[in-house]
Design an enzyme around this catalytic site. Sequence first.
Site, mmCIF file in Angstrom:
data_model
loop_
_atom_site.group_PDB
_atom_site.id
_atom_site.type_symbol
_atom_site.label_atom_id
_atom_site.label_comp_id
_atom_site.label_asym_id
_atom_site.label_seq_id
_atom_site.Cartn_x
_atom_site.Cartn_y
_atom_site.Cartn_z
ATOM 1 N N ASP A 68 146.681 -92.268 55.019
ATOM 2 C CA ASP A 68 147.017 -91.728 55.932
ATOM 3 C C ASP A 68 145.976 -90.848 57.280
ATOM 4 O O ASP A 68 144.430 -90.594 57.240
ATOM 5 C CB ASP A 68 147.557 -89.776 55.358
ATOM 6 C CG ASP A 68 147.983 -89.138 56.297
ATOM 7 O OD1 ASP A 68 148.537 -89.637 57.341
ATOM 8 O OD2 ASP A 68 147.224 -87.957 55.795
ATOM 9 N N ASP A 77 146.264 -88.068 59.863
ATOM 10 C CA ASP A 77 145.828 -85.643 59.588
ATOM 11 C C ASP A 77 145.819 -85.491 58.479
ATOM 12 O O ASP A 77 146.928 -85.974 58.035
ATOM 13 C CB ASP A 77 146.498 -85.763 60.785
ATOM 14 C CG ASP A 77 146.552 -86.584 62.240
ATOM 15 O OD1 ASP A 77 145.411 -87.179 62.178
ATOM 16 O OD2 ASP A 77 148.002 -86.689 62.627
HETATM 17 MG MG LIG Z 1 148.660 -85.921 56.822
#
Ligand SMILES: [Mg+2]
Length: 193
Positions: free
Chosen positions: A10, A12
């Site tokens: 992932d 962010d």
């Molecule tokens: Mg995230």
Amino acid sequence: MGSRPAVFIDRDGTLTEEVGYVNHPSRLRLLPRSAEAVRRLNQAGVAAVVATNQAGVARGYFSEEVLHAVNAALVGQLKEAGAHLDGLYVCLHHPSEGEPPYRAACDCRKPQPGLLLRAARELGLDLAASTMVGDKASDLEPGRRVGARAVLVLTGYGLGEWEYRRRHFAVPPDHVAGDLLDAVEWALGGDRS
Ligand SMILES: [Mg+2]
Ligand SMILES: [Zn+2]
């Protein structure tokens, strides 16, 4: 299906700081040990593949051009640190916000597994030998749905997710790691207890 294992990452809150919508490259900051984590994957021959929801595009908060500039900054910062991504897959959609084509009931917005499946097809990945790492419950589900392992990191939203929301998780993590480097070490280590 291919033969190369991957770690899906992932963006962010996992690879970079969670700062809300990243609507300018200057807002993008790698977390302290992220470049080292990606270098470990590069050295091990394991594909490092970012899988990220960026519904800010559908919501009209930033354009696809800005998204590409932000991702180019990410690739550039990693490159400066001797690390490289094998793939970067983005869902631009939102089921109910914005206008088509971004307003769409797509199959790639996590927790759906579309980004991982597309990466596996295009990069020749062995999903059963792969791991998805993220800071939200919605990052764990796509991993589990494709037969990969799922690791929650405690950076970004991870600590709050784990401390306060874990009884609501649709999929429990196979492992909880302090950060991406810890997650990568677990994924590479064969210590799956
Ligand atoms: Mg995230
Ligand atoms: Zn999508």
